[in-house]
Design a protein around this motif. Structure first.
Motif, mmCIF file in Angstrom:
data_model
loop_
_atom_site.group_PDB
_atom_site.id
_atom_site.type_symbol
_atom_site.label_atom_id
_atom_site.label_comp_id
_atom_site.label_asym_id
_atom_site.label_seq_id
_atom_site.Cartn_x
_atom_site.Cartn_y
_atom_site.Cartn_z
ATOM 1 N N ARG A 138 33.918 30.159 31.723
ATOM 2 C CA ARG A 138 32.614 29.971 31.072
ATOM 3 C C ARG A 138 32.274 28.487 31.040
ATOM 4 O O ARG A 138 33.127 27.654 30.716
ATOM 5 N N ARG B 27 37.670 33.974 35.678
ATOM 6 C CA ARG B 27 36.321 33.638 35.233
ATOM 7 C C ARG B 27 36.379 32.458 34.280
ATOM 8 O O ARG B 27 37.190 32.434 33.356
ATOM 9 N N ARG C 34 31.067 42.259 30.416
ATOM 10 C CA ARG C 34 31.096 42.269 31.880
ATOM 11 C C ARG C 34 31.944 43.399 32.462
ATOM 12 O O ARG C 34 31.537 44.096 33.388
ATOM 13 N N TYR D 244 43.144 39.485 34.014
ATOM 14 C CA TYR D 244 41.969 38.631 33.863
ATOM 15 C C TYR D 244 42.404 37.284 33.305
ATOM 16 O O TYR D 244 43.002 37.220 32.220
ATOM 17 N N THR E 136 41.362 38.770 38.384
ATOM 18 C CA THR E 136 40.024 38.202 38.234
ATOM 19 C C THR E 136 40.110 36.911 37.438
ATOM 20 O O THR E 136 40.741 36.876 36.373
#
Length: 610
Positions: free
Chosen positions: A182, A180, A199, A146, A178
């Motif tokens: 913010r 991500r 999540r 991640y 992944t």
């Protein structure tokens, strides 16, 4: 020495009674030392009668003592373990006695790389190397990567997205990737990880938390996972993090000193802290279910810089995990777990002041319900780590002021007791370093890893002098920052500059003018009042006075190359670098092959961090 009961829990740890005995022994040693130094200071003052201002000075002196005393006894116990224990790491963390190398993996681990406006090439190389190592070990299918971004600079965001696409294209068939980002980085890193937990946390058993400058070799990662897989009551497992080989003269000196003090200090602290160990926020494995359920950080009420999100989240999460009944353990073993240290004094101070800001918030957490006594004490010590600085500065200022009102003030202070006190304090200050140095010098393999006895002794001598000069520089920085906090002004949590660079004079002056002013005023004061007083005060005033040129010199790439070529402040990874370290292309490793993967120019064009 071990005071370990034959009754052991699931983690192989000493029984509660055994841990309690260790803590009692440590408390007695620390308490007696604290009282002895306090009595010694009072007795030295009594020669001419104790003045009211000297009573204030005595109180200030006592504020500076807890970290000094605890550091000394941690080092002393650590040295005893290193010299007389068959396996010092097992003596303080018995779960390390388990041979887990062939234990099949039955869990899923999320690798969390936390990003905030970071130069992406270094991140890319670290991530690629870690994934390749896990692939070689046949373990990659048990992990998911991640990239958790809080970035706000457009150039950096573009590089992160490019890195994510590249990783997904190359590794998507072997491991989940992944990315991500913010839009709002509320609560900073703790908020970033909390968002992950909400999540995706339920899809994994563990999470390996990494900063942008973190790197771990695959065997070190797998050891954490296998140990936590076997010991179900361990909630946080912290690896021992060491500095990466560097070309920065400043970072070389700093991490050499840290390396010398780290092993004895960590062994000694782990001996009595046991299942209430530290969490440093990175290079550590979390058990996700209890972390998600029990380590959600509250927002601090009120107004001002100590309110809002908890900034120094790691120690709070550690005490909350322990409150929930899970162990927090450190593996006091060097090897395989790395970080990149600040390349210059300005960046070092900026990082330290962020920690200072966060630790002061613990004042609002001391009454938190349900904490273990050791956990509550850890919060107190985290506060005293920085409160001791203004206490020391005030002590020095009051000492100087007494010369104004008393012509023969030195004559009022008992010279024999004063010299004894000074020697005792200096011994305690440098005990962690000297304890590890003693162990290194008598161990041929370790002696060679650090470059040989002559380089070690020369490096230690230089590092001790420099650390004495830097101590007042840091104390003044803490004092000025705490004064701003008291006036309602907080600091900024911006991205770190991690690359080697020259520090402009303007930046050095802007950051270090209070230190320079303190040093100039102190030198003039002592020289005018008493030439004799200048000698013991020389490190106190000389370090701040030279802070600006010192910063410029130790940040210079030229002097970094000189330091590297001399072999001074060498660490074992430079003597025999592992193949994975060579893969990172570190300039401090001559045989490394630097690689540029995902946008070398982006960071150079990004706004400079202040």
């Amino acid at each position: 020495m071990s005071a370990v009961s034959s009754s052991r829990g699931q983690s192989g740890a000493p029984s509660p009674a055994g841990i309690a005995r260790r803590r009692l022994v440590f408390a007695m040693l620390a308490g007696l030392s604290f009282a002895g130094l306090a009595v010694l200071m009072f007795a030295a003052m009594r020669r001419g009668g104790v003045l009211p201002v000297e009573g204030v000075m005595l109180a200030l002196f006592l504020v500076t003592l807890p970290w000094l005393v605890i550091g000394f006894w941690n080092a002393a116990i650590g040295l005893l373990l290193m010299r007389f224990s068959r396996d010092p790491a097992v003596a303080v963390n018995p779960m390390l006695a388990d041979d887990v190398r062939d234990t099949p993996l039955e869990t899923s681990t999320a690798i969390l790389v936390c990003l905030r406006n970071e130069e992406i090439d270094g991140v890319a190389l670290s991530v690629e190397t870690m994934l390749e190592g896990l692939l070689r070990e046949g373990a990659l299918a048990h992990f998911h990567l991640y990239l958790l971004s809080d970035s706000s600079w457009p150039e950096i965001i573009a590089d992160e997205e490019r890195l994510a696409r590249s990783l997904q294209a190359r590794w998507g068939g072997d491991v989940g990737v992944t990315y991500r980002r913010r839009e709002n980085n509320h609560a900073f890193k703790s908020g970033n990880i909390s968002d992950f937990c909400q999540r995706w946390g339920q899809g994994h058993d563990f999470a390996l938390v990494l900063d942008a400058d973190s790197f771990m070799e695959a065997p070190a990662i797998l050891r954490l996972v296998r140990l936590m897989q076997r010991h179900e009551r361990v909630g946080i497992l912290q690896s021992l993090v060491v500095g990466l080989p560097t070309m920065s003269a400043f970072a070389r000196i700093f991490q050499f000193g840290m390396r010398l003090g780290m092993r004895s200090y960590t062994l000694g602290s782990a001996w009595w802290q046991g299942d209430c160990g530290p969490y440093w926020g990175h290079n550590a494995l979390l058990r996700l279910k209890p972390f998600t359920e029990h380590c959600h950080l509250p927002e601090l009420g009120g107004k001002g810089p100590l309110s809002g999100p908890i900034l120094s989240h790691d120690q709070v999460e550690a005490v909350m995990m322990r409150r929930a009944g899970y162990e927090v353990r450190v593996l006091p073993v060097e090897g395989g777990s790395f970080e990149q240290n600040p390349p210059d004094l300005v960046e070092f101070i900026r990082r330290d002041l962020r920690w200072c800001h966060g630790n002061m918030q613990y004042l609002k957490l001391l009454a938190m319900k349900g904490l273990r006594p050791v956990s509550r004490m850890q919060l107190v010590l985290a506060i005293l780590m920085f409160v001791g600085s203004p206490a020391w500065v005030a002590f020095m200022v009051l000492s100087a002021g007494l010369f104004l009102f008393y012509d023969d003030y030195l004559g009022q202070f008992d010279p024999v007791l004063g010299a004894t006190l000074f020697a005792s304090v200096m011994t305690m200050v440098f005990a962690p370093k000297f304890a590890t140095v003693a162990d290194i010098l008598v161990t041929r393999e370790r002696r060679q890893a650090f470059g040989g006895a002559l380089r070690i002794v020369a490096g230690v001598a230089g590092e001790v002098v420099i650390s004495m000069l830097l101590a007042p520089v840091m104390a003044i920085a803490h004092t000025v920052f705490l004064a701003k906090l008291a006036l309602g002004r907080g600091g900024t949590w911006s991205a770190q500059a991690r690359q080697l660079h020259t520090v402009p004079y303007a930046s050095a002056v802007r950051r270090l003018w209070p230190q320079t002013l303190f040093g100039a005023a102190g030198l003039a004061w002592f020289a005018d009042v008493s030439a004799l007083a200048v000698l013991p005060a020389l490190p106190v005033v000389l370090g701040p006075l030279l802070a600006i040129p010192f910063t410029r010199i130790t940040a210079s790439p030229f002097w970094g190359r000189v330091a590297l070529a001399s072999g001074l402040w060498r660490i074992p990874e430079e003597t025999e670098p592992a193949s994975d370290l060579l893969r990172l292309g570190l300039p401090a490793l001559p045989s490394a092959e630097p690689q540029a993967l995902y946008g070398e120019a982006a960071y150079a064009e990004a706004p400079a961090a202040e």
